[in-house]
Design a protein around this motif. Sequence first.
Motif, mmCIF file in Angstrom:
data_model
loop_
_atom_site.group_PDB
_atom_site.id
_atom_site.type_symbol
_atom_site.label_atom_id
_atom_site.label_comp_id
_atom_site.label_asym_id
_atom_site.label_seq_id
_atom_site.Cartn_x
_atom_site.Cartn_y
_atom_site.Cartn_z
ATOM 1 N N ILE A 74 -30.524 -44.345 -21.166
ATOM 2 C CA ILE A 74 -30.296 -44.650 -22.577
ATOM 3 C C ILE A 74 -29.927 -46.131 -22.730
ATOM 4 C CG2 ILE A 74 -28.774 -44.212 -24.551
ATOM 5 C CD1 ILE A 74 -28.592 -41.338 -23.716
ATOM 6 N N LEU A 75 -29.171 -46.620 -21.766
ATOM 7 C CA LEU A 75 -28.779 -48.026 -21.778
ATOM 8 C C LEU A 75 -29.422 -48.798 -20.644
ATOM 9 C CD1 LEU A 75 -24.911 -47.847 -22.319
ATOM 10 C CD2 LEU A 75 -26.766 -47.820 -24.000
ATOM 11 N N THR A 76 -29.518 -50.097 -20.853
ATOM 12 C CA THR A 76 -29.949 -50.993 -19.799
ATOM 13 C C THR A 76 -28.857 -52.029 -19.653
ATOM 14 O OG1 THR A 76 -32.253 -50.710 -20.418
ATOM 15 C CG2 THR A 76 -31.718 -52.626 -19.080
ATOM 16 N N HIS A 77 -28.535 -52.382 -18.432
ATOM 17 C CA HIS A 77 -27.532 -53.421 -18.263
ATOM 18 C C HIS A 77 -28.064 -54.528 -17.368
ATOM 19 C CE1 HIS A 77 -26.866 -50.794 -14.809
ATOM 20 N NE2 HIS A 77 -26.425 -51.853 -14.170
ATOM 21 N N THR A 78 -27.587 -55.713 -17.643
ATOM 22 C CA THR A 78 -28.009 -56.880 -16.879
ATOM 23 C C THR A 78 -26.766 -57.593 -16.382
ATOM 24 O OG1 THR A 78 -29.820 -57.119 -18.440
ATOM 25 C CG2 THR A 78 -29.399 -58.977 -16.984
ATOM 26 N N HIS A 79 -26.807 -58.020 -15.148
ATOM 27 C CA HIS A 79 -25.658 -58.743 -14.621
ATOM 28 C C HIS A 79 -25.849 -60.219 -14.873
ATOM 29 C CE1 HIS A 79 -23.979 -55.245 -12.526
ATOM 30 N NE2 HIS A 79 -25.245 -54.888 -12.421
ATOM 31 N N VAL A 80 -24.913 -60.809 -15.587
ATOM 32 C CA VAL A 80 -25.048 -62.227 -15.873
ATOM 33 C C VAL A 80 -23.901 -63.001 -15.235
ATOM 34 C CG1 VAL A 80 -26.092 -61.596 -18.060
ATOM 35 C CG2 VAL A 80 -23.719 -62.316 -18.018
ATOM 36 N N ALA A 81 -24.230 -64.211 -14.821
ATOM 37 C CA ALA A 81 -23.253 -65.048 -14.141
ATOM 38 C C ALA A 81 -22.048 -65.296 -15.041
ATOM 39 C CB ALA A 81 -23.896 -66.367 -13.749
ATOM 40 N N GLY A 82 -20.877 -65.126 -14.468
ATOM 41 C CA GLY A 82 -19.668 -65.486 -15.184
ATOM 42 C C GLY A 82 -19.225 -64.518 -16.252
ATOM 43 N N ALA A 83 -19.954 -63.420 -16.476
ATOM 44 C CA ALA A 83 -19.553 -62.519 -17.553
ATOM 45 C C ALA A 83 -19.773 -61.060 -17.197
ATOM 46 C CB ALA A 83 -20.307 -62.871 -18.830
ATOM 47 N N GLY A 84 -19.836 -60.753 -15.936
ATOM 48 C CA GLY A 84 -20.036 -59.369 -15.559
ATOM 49 C C GLY A 84 -21.361 -58.835 -16.035
ATOM 50 N N HIS A 88 -27.339 -53.104 -23.445
ATOM 51 C CA HIS A 88 -28.031 -52.885 -24.704
ATOM 52 C C HIS A 88 -28.804 -51.577 -24.612
ATOM 53 C CE1 HIS A 88 -31.821 -54.202 -22.865
ATOM 54 N NE2 HIS A 88 -31.138 -55.181 -22.319
ATOM 55 N N LEU A 89 -29.175 -51.027 -25.776
ATOM 56 C CA LEU A 89 -29.964 -49.810 -25.774
ATOM 57 C C LEU A 89 -31.291 -50.089 -25.107
ATOM 58 C CD1 LEU A 89 -29.508 -48.114 -29.271
ATOM 59 C CD2 LEU A 89 -28.469 -47.516 -27.087
ATOM 60 N N THR A 90 -31.753 -49.153 -24.338
ATOM 61 C CA THR A 90 -33.052 -49.311 -23.718
ATOM 62 C C THR A 90 -34.098 -49.409 -24.822
ATOM 63 O OG1 THR A 90 -32.358 -48.044 -21.811
ATOM 64 C CG2 THR A 90 -34.721 -48.225 -22.194
ATOM 65 N N ALA A 91 -34.972 -50.367 -24.661
ATOM 66 C CA ALA A 91 -35.954 -50.652 -25.712
ATOM 67 C C ALA A 91 -36.756 -49.414 -26.080
ATOM 68 C CB ALA A 91 -36.894 -51.740 -25.236
ATOM 69 N N THR A 92 -36.937 -49.229 -27.355
ATOM 70 C CA THR A 92 -37.794 -48.158 -27.830
ATOM 71 C C THR A 92 -38.692 -48.771 -28.889
ATOM 72 O OG1 THR A 92 -36.225 -47.595 -29.545
ATOM 73 C CG2 THR A 92 -35.983 -46.495 -27.448
#
Lengths: 156, 156
Positions: A74-84, A88-92
């Motif tokens: 349902i969700l997608t997560h991305t690891h970004v530098a400096g902010a954990g 966001h909702l998985t694209a539909t």
Amino acid sequence: MAPDSVREQELAVALLRRRGQRVTPVRRAVIEVLDQTTEHLAAEEIVLRVARTVPGAHRASIYRTLSSLSEIGILTHTHVAGAGAVYHLTATDRPGGEAHAHLQCTRCGRLLDIPVDALRGLARQLDRDLGFELEPEHAALMGVCADCRAASDRTG
Amino acid sequence: MAPDSVREQELAVALLRRRGQRVTPVRRAVIEVLDQTTEHLAAEEIVLRVARTVPGAHRASIYRTLSSLSEIGILTHTHVAGAGAVYHLTATDRPGGEAHAHLQCTRCGRLLDIPVDALRGLARQLDRDLGFELEPEHAALMGVCADCRAASDRTG
DNA sequence: CTGCTTGCAAAGTGTTTGCAGGCCC
DNA sequence: GGGCCTGCAAACACTTTGCAAGCAG
């Protein structure tokens, strides 16, 4: 709230049920928060926003929810530098919700979206050469954004 | 230790001096540790290894060193999911030290290297379309590695 | 009712910072 | 000697975990 949003949330809720997962106020709230924005939200930001509708909601529950919902897709997560991690909702098919990959500027930290199509060629190549299945939405590519390049041109 | 390594370290040390930075035991040790491997080391692992040659070296100093050396360009670091940042000497002409980008498996967490050339086309495209200057060495692309795909094929 | 989820508190991991003293140049 | 670096300790940001109670199904 737009009818589209309501439908989107119900889809997510239905998916939860279908997977045998329970539908709780915390989970509903997390989905709602993410459905109300196209931004990428950090877990802590989600905690803050969920608190507005479910005052008692605990940090830990929200982290657990984010993790469950990600597993289900349902969700997608991305690891970004400096902010954990950002979620966001998985694209539909919802407006503005097209699948996208991420660029992050190493200077200013800003996050940019690019269409997954930009990675299509690379994905095909990695699959063919290494058997690696690229998950384009998960990608976080680093570099220097146009603004920061312009700034450094001026500075030398 | 191979003569190449000695020369590599001296180059780094010379670069430090040229930038007006001081050459200290901690900094030498960090460079040496990274020069003795082609792996990507987490900060904590570097702390452990540096401790072998400079017993008193403090965690904080090593983090500060890693940050300084990265700024100068002696080191490159990549942010990987679930493990903070990993560091390696910036690619030069040393054997096995070619510039590379990173793939990380979302299932097993393993890190794979790929030649930067694989991203050349994408880099050109991002530059042309967005003015974004991709830093291929910094890239960490997520997906599922061949082994894990095979495993899930078996499991269903 | 059954047991998945939550709230709570505490611990865990990875990294940064303020300060006084030390060493490089 | 001047000031960049270091050691130290504590703080920080983000996330996870063990446990008992609570609520969804």
